[in-house]
Structure formats: C-alpha cells, structure tokens
Motif scaffolding. Structure first.
Motif, PDB file in Angstrom:
ATOM      1  N   ALA A 151     -19.516  52.630  59.789  1.00  0.00           N
ATOM      2  CA  ALA A 151     -20.488  53.726  59.702  1.00  0.00           C
ATOM      3  C   ALA A 151     -19.940  54.982  60.373  1.00  0.00           C
ATOM      4  CB  ALA A 151     -21.812  53.308  60.342  1.00  0.00           C
ATOM      5  N   ASP A 152     -19.346  54.842  61.564  1.00  0.00           N
ATOM      6  CA  ASP A 152     -18.758  55.997  62.252  1.00  0.00           C
ATOM      7  C   ASP A 152     -17.676  56.658  61.406  1.00  0.00           C
ATOM      8  OD1 ASP A 152     -20.363  55.846  64.476  1.00  0.00           O
ATOM      9  OD2 ASP A 152     -18.775  55.263  65.864  1.00  0.00           O
ATOM     10  N   ASN A 153     -16.854  55.869  60.739  1.00  0.00           N
ATOM     11  CA  ASN A 153     -15.779  56.438  59.924  1.00  0.00           C
ATOM     12  C   ASN A 153     -16.317  57.126  58.676  1.00  0.00           C
ATOM     13  OD1 ASN A 153     -12.930  55.900  61.017  1.00  0.00           O
ATOM     14  ND2 ASN A 153     -14.041  54.017  61.457  1.00  0.00           N
ATOM     15  N   LEU A 154     -17.388  56.619  58.094  1.00  0.00           N
ATOM     16  CA  LEU A 154     -18.015  57.310  56.957  1.00  0.00           C
ATOM     17  C   LEU A 154     -18.636  58.628  57.407  1.00  0.00           C
ATOM     18  CD1 LEU A 154     -19.663  54.264  55.166  1.00  0.00           C
ATOM     19  CD2 LEU A 154     -17.686  55.591  54.386  1.00  0.00           C
ATOM     20  N   ILE A 155     -19.232  58.625  58.587  1.00  0.00           N
ATOM     21  CA  ILE A 155     -19.808  59.853  59.150  1.00  0.00           C
ATOM     22  C   ILE A 155     -18.698  60.853  59.453  1.00  0.00           C
ATOM     23  CG2 ILE A 155     -21.042  60.780  61.150  1.00  0.00           C
ATOM     24  CD1 ILE A 155     -22.597  58.040  61.134  1.00  0.00           C
ATOM     25  N   GLU A 156     -17.582  60.379  59.959  1.00  0.00           N
ATOM     26  CA  GLU A 156     -16.426  61.244  60.241  1.00  0.00           C
ATOM     27  C   GLU A 156     -15.902  61.878  58.962  1.00  0.00           C
ATOM     28  OE1 GLU A 156     -12.367  62.270  60.035  1.00  0.00           O
ATOM     29  OE2 GLU A 156     -12.903  60.226  59.502  1.00  0.00           O
ATOM     30  N   SER A 157     -15.909  61.127  57.859  1.00  0.00           N
ATOM     31  CA  SER A 157     -15.403  61.676  56.592  1.00  0.00           C
ATOM     32  C   SER A 157     -16.257  62.828  56.088  1.00  0.00           C
ATOM     33  CB  SER A 157     -15.311  60.579  55.529  1.00  0.00           C
ATOM     34  OG  SER A 157     -16.602  60.192  55.102  1.00  0.00           O
ATOM     35  N   ASN A 158     -17.483  62.967  56.594  1.00  0.00           N
ATOM     36  CA  ASN A 158     -18.357  64.091  56.253  1.00  0.00           C
ATOM     37  C   ASN A 158     -18.217  65.242  57.237  1.00  0.00           C
ATOM     38  OD1 ASN A 158     -21.284  63.997  54.414  1.00  0.00           O
ATOM     39  ND2 ASN A 158     -19.653  62.542  54.080  1.00  0.00           N
ATOM     40  N   LEU A 199     -13.237  60.476  67.614  1.00  0.00           N
ATOM     41  CA  LEU A 199     -14.462  59.819  68.063  1.00  0.00           C
ATOM     42  C   LEU A 199     -14.924  58.700  67.123  1.00  0.00           C
ATOM     43  CD1 LEU A 199     -16.551  62.879  69.277  1.00  0.00           C
ATOM     44  CD2 LEU A 199     -15.345  61.201  70.670  1.00  0.00           C
ATOM     45  N   ALA A 200     -14.505  58.754  65.869  1.00  0.00           N
ATOM     46  CA  ALA A 200     -14.949  57.763  64.888  1.00  0.00           C
ATOM     47  C   ALA A 200     -14.543  56.362  65.335  1.00  0.00           C
ATOM     48  CB  ALA A 200     -14.354  58.070  63.518  1.00  0.00           C
ATOM     49  N   THR A 258     -15.659  54.904  67.993  1.00  0.00           N
ATOM     50  CA  THR A 258     -15.918  54.721  69.421  1.00  0.00           C
ATOM     51  C   THR A 258     -17.236  55.353  69.871  1.00  0.00           C
ATOM     52  OG1 THR A 258     -14.683  56.713  70.001  1.00  0.00           O
ATOM     53  CG2 THR A 258     -13.461  54.646  70.000  1.00  0.00           C
ATOM     54  N   ILE A 259     -17.706  56.365  69.163  1.00  0.00           N
ATOM     55  CA  ILE A 259     -18.896  57.091  69.599  1.00  0.00           C
ATOM     56  C   ILE A 259     -20.193  56.319  69.318  1.00  0.00           C
ATOM     57  CG2 ILE A 259     -19.209  58.417  67.475  1.00  0.00           C
ATOM     58  CD1 ILE A 259     -20.010  60.787  69.241  1.00  0.00           C
ATOM     59  N   ARG A 260     -20.191  55.438  68.330  1.00  0.00           N
ATOM     60  CA  ARG A 260     -21.393  54.693  67.947  1.00  0.00           C
ATOM     61  C   ARG A 260     -22.519  55.677  67.612  1.00  0.00           C
ATOM     62  NH1 ARG A 260     -20.644  49.407  69.093  1.00  0.00           N
ATOM     63  NH2 ARG A 260     -22.883  49.038  69.003  1.00  0.00           N
ATOM     64  N   TYR A 261     -22.248  56.569  66.664  1.00  0.00           N
ATOM     65  CA  TYR A 261     -23.117  57.697  66.325  1.00  0.00           C
ATOM     66  C   TYR A 261     -24.539  57.274  65.979  1.00  0.00           C
ATOM     67  CZ  TYR A 261     -24.476  62.197  64.352  1.00  0.00           C
ATOM     68  OH  TYR A 261     -25.109  63.381  64.095  1.00  0.00           O
ATOM     69  N   LEU A 262     -24.711  56.188  65.245  1.00  0.00           N
ATOM     70  CA  LEU A 262     -26.046  55.769  64.825  1.00  0.00           C
ATOM     71  C   LEU A 262     -26.772  54.939  65.878  1.00  0.00           C
ATOM     72  CD1 LEU A 262     -25.465  54.943  61.047  1.00  0.00           C
ATOM     73  CD2 LEU A 262     -26.461  56.993  62.050  1.00  0.00           C
ATOM     74  N   ASP A 263     -26.082  54.536  66.939  1.00  0.00           N
ATOM     75  CA  ASP A 263     -26.731  53.827  68.044  1.00  0.00           C
ATOM     76  C   ASP A 263     -27.248  54.869  69.024  1.00  0.00           C
ATOM     77  OD1 ASP A 263     -26.043  51.468  66.866  1.00  0.00           O
ATOM     78  OD2 ASP A 263     -24.391  51.010  68.212  1.00  0.00           O
ATOM     79  N   PHE A 264     -28.412  55.418  68.723  1.00  0.00           N
ATOM     80  CA  PHE A 264     -28.948  56.544  69.481  1.00  0.00           C
ATOM     81  C   PHE A 264     -29.682  56.124  70.748  1.00  0.00           C
ATOM     82  CE2 PHE A 264     -31.983  55.258  66.307  1.00  0.00           C
ATOM     83  CZ  PHE A 264     -33.160  55.151  67.017  1.00  0.00           C
ATOM     84  N   ASP A 265     -30.131  54.889  70.819  1.00  0.00           N
ATOM     85  CA  ASP A 265     -30.893  54.418  71.958  1.00  0.00           C
ATOM     86  C   ASP A 265     -29.977  54.231  73.175  1.00  0.00           C
ATOM     87  OD1 ASP A 265     -32.071  51.730  73.448  1.00  0.00           O
ATOM     88  OD2 ASP A 265     -33.645  53.088  72.725  1.00  0.00           O
TER      89      ASP A 265
END
Length: 105
Positions: free
Chosen positions: A36-43, A50-51, A53-60
């Motif tokens: 998921a992080d890598n797909l978000i990075e591609s956008n 950061l892709a 390692t950031i865990r972008y969708l783990d917001f909690d």
C-alpha cells in the motif's frame, strides 16, 4: 425539468467505468502495508525513501506504536493509462492520449 449536473461532484467522482476497487488480502506479515505504501508513493503522496516504512494508512497512534494494522483504511489513487486498440485501424491512428482511472485502495 432536467436535473442540473453538479460540476464539483463529477470532477471528484469519475463514472464507474473509470473507477476500480482494489483490496489487498494476505497473511500476517506478508507485506500488505508495504505494498500500500509503495502504491501511494507511485502517486507522489509520499517520497520513495518513506515508502514501506511510513505506514501511511496506519493513522492510529496505537497502530504506529505497535507496528501493526488494526483498522481498515482507504485511499483513492489516480492511475494513468493509454487504452489499447482492438484493431489495426486504431493502431495506425495518432498516438492515443492517456486516460485517468481512480483506484480505491
């Protein structure tokens, strides 16, 4: 009387023919969050470093602290593509323009 189209909603929500829903399903610790992080990075939302390692969708805060995904998160990403022609006549035409599709992850 004909209904007036809302230009704002049509700009934000493309027609179903230009929308896809993608679900990532895998066993524990098999890279769902990294994918998921890598797909978000591609956008271009997060940087390449950061892709994964950031865990972008783990917001909690608890998800971040424990390094596990506990709640489902979603994001809409743009995908650009060039349609493929079905016959030789289309292949001989000028190069087709790229089209946009929204992928709900």
């Amino acid at each position: 009387p004909p209904q007036k189209k809302n230009n704002m909603s049509s700009a934000l929500l493309p027609p179903p023919s230009q929308t896809r829903l993608v679900t990532i399903v895998a066993h524990v610790d098999h890279g769902k969050t990294t994918l998921a992080d890598n797909l978000i990075e591609s956008n271009g939302i997060i940087g390449e470093r950061l892709a994964g390692t950031i865990r972008y969708l783990d917001f909690d805060e608890e998800e971040q602290r424990r390094g596990i995904t506990m709640r489902t998160s979603t994001i809409a990403l743009r995908h650009f593509y060039t349609p493929v022609g079905n016959n030789n006549k289309e292949k001989k035409k000028k190069k087709k323009e790229r089209e946009t599709m929204v992928v709900h992850l």
